[in-house]
Design a protein around this motif. Structure first.
Motif, PDB file in Angstrom:
ATOM      1  N   LEU A   1       0.825  -1.207   0.000  1.00 52.96           N
ATOM      2  CA  LEU A   1       0.000   0.000   0.000  1.00 52.96           C
ATOM      3  C   LEU A   1       0.860   1.258   0.000  1.00 52.96           C
ATOM      4  O   LEU A   1       0.463   2.312   0.504  1.00 52.96           O
ATOM      5  CB  LEU A   1      -0.943   0.002   1.205  1.00 52.96           C
ATOM      6  N   THR A   2       2.043   1.149  -0.592  1.00 58.69           N
ATOM      7  CA  THR A   2       2.983   2.270  -0.611  1.00 58.69           C
ATOM      8  C   THR A   2       2.350   3.527  -1.197  1.00 58.69           C
ATOM      9  O   THR A   2       2.431   4.602  -0.602  1.00 58.69           O
ATOM     10  CB  THR A   2       4.255   1.897  -1.388  1.00 58.69           C
TER      11      THR A   2
ATOM     12  N   LEU B   1       2.492   9.135   6.145  1.00 56.71           N
ATOM     13  CA  LEU B   1       3.463   8.799   7.183  1.00 56.71           C
ATOM     14  C   LEU B   1       3.647   9.994   8.120  1.00 56.71           C
ATOM     15  O   LEU B   1       3.540  11.147   7.694  1.00 56.71           O
ATOM     16  CB  LEU B   1       4.807   8.431   6.561  1.00 56.71           C
ATOM     17  N   PRO B   2       3.953   9.736   9.398  1.00 55.29           N
ATOM     18  CA  PRO B   2       4.246  10.836  10.316  1.00 55.29           C
ATOM     19  C   PRO B   2       5.453  11.643   9.819  1.00 55.29           C
ATOM     20  O   PRO B   2       6.273  11.142   9.050  1.00 55.29           O
ATOM     21  CB  PRO B   2       4.578  10.124  11.639  1.00 55.29           C
TER      22      PRO B   2
ATOM     23  N   ARG C   1       9.159  -0.498   0.560  1.00 50.88           N
ATOM     24  CA  ARG C   1       7.724  -0.467   0.314  1.00 50.88           C
ATOM     25  C   ARG C   1       6.991  -0.473   1.647  1.00 50.88           C
ATOM     26  O   ARG C   1       7.503  -0.991   2.638  1.00 50.88           O
ATOM     27  CB  ARG C   1       7.274  -1.692  -0.506  1.00 50.88           C
ATOM     28  N   ILE C   2       5.802   0.093   1.690  1.00 53.46           N
ATOM     29  CA  ILE C   2       4.944   0.036   2.871  1.00 53.46           C
ATOM     30  C   ILE C   2       4.018  -1.153   2.672  1.00 53.46           C
ATOM     31  O   ILE C   2       3.213  -1.176   1.740  1.00 53.46           O
ATOM     32  CB  ILE C   2       4.140   1.339   3.050  1.00 53.46           C
ATOM     33  N   VAL C   3       4.177  -2.152   3.531  1.00 57.06           N
ATOM     34  CA  VAL C   3       3.416  -3.394   3.411  1.00 57.06           C
ATOM     35  C   VAL C   3       2.486  -3.516   4.603  1.00 57.06           C
ATOM     36  O   VAL C   3       2.880  -3.281   5.746  1.00 57.06           O
ATOM     37  CB  VAL C   3       4.370  -4.609   3.353  1.00 57.06           C
ATOM     38  N   VAL C   4       1.252  -3.897   4.337  1.00 56.23           N
ATOM     39  CA  VAL C   4       0.242  -4.026   5.379  1.00 56.23           C
ATOM     40  C   VAL C   4      -0.113  -5.493   5.577  1.00 56.23           C
ATOM     41  O   VAL C   4      -0.294  -6.231   4.599  1.00 56.23           O
ATOM     42  CB  VAL C   4      -1.025  -3.219   4.996  1.00 56.23           C
ATOM     43  N   VAL C   5      -0.179  -5.907   6.849  1.00 55.37           N
ATOM     44  CA  VAL C   5      -0.661  -7.245   7.205  1.00 55.37           C
ATOM     45  C   VAL C   5      -1.847  -7.075   8.142  1.00 55.37           C
ATOM     46  O   VAL C   5      -1.997  -6.036   8.788  1.00 55.37           O
ATOM     47  CB  VAL C   5       0.434  -8.115   7.873  1.00 55.37           C
ATOM     48  N   SER C   6      -2.666  -8.076   8.212  1.00 60.18           N
ATOM     49  CA  SER C   6      -3.833  -7.988   9.088  1.00 60.18           C
ATOM     50  C   SER C   6      -3.400  -7.932  10.553  1.00 60.18           C
ATOM     51  O   SER C   6      -2.312  -8.380  10.927  1.00 60.18           O
ATOM     52  CB  SER C   6      -4.763  -9.183   8.876  1.00 60.18           C
ATOM     53  N   ARG C   7      -4.261  -7.374  11.364  1.00 59.48           N
ATOM     54  CA  ARG C   7      -4.011  -7.316  12.805  1.00 59.48           C
ATOM     55  C   ARG C   7      -3.792  -8.718  13.364  1.00 59.48           C
ATOM     56  O   ARG C   7      -2.886  -8.954  14.159  1.00 59.48           O
ATOM     57  CB  ARG C   7      -5.196  -6.630  13.486  1.00 59.48           C
TER      58      ARG C   7
END
Length: 75
Positions: free
Chosen positions: A37-38, A45-46, A56-62
């Protein structure tokens, strides 16, 4: 390489494949399989965070991360 947390099949994946996963590499680094989800998150981003062009910005489930918690070393 070893899986950190539970395999996708234990988290409800119908096929047991193509799901977020976390692995500890032999050199102590971690590899993450997740959704890239880059483009969507890069501008959110802060102010004190940044990424290199090769990152890369990678997202995983909680659940993926919570299930991995007990397998992540403290040091």
């Amino acid at each position: 390489m070893r899986r950190i947390g539970t395999p996708p099949s234990a988290r409800g994946s119908a096929t047991g494949a193509n799901c977020p996963d976390i692995f500890e590499l032999s050199d102590g680094r971690f590899a993450v399989i997740g959704t890239d989800l880059t483009e969507e998150l890069d501008g959110k981003l802060p102010a004190d965070a940044s990424r290199a062009d090769y990152e890369r910005i990678v997202v995983v489930s909680r659940r993926t991360l919570i299930d991995a918690k007990n397998d992540i070393p403290d040091a």
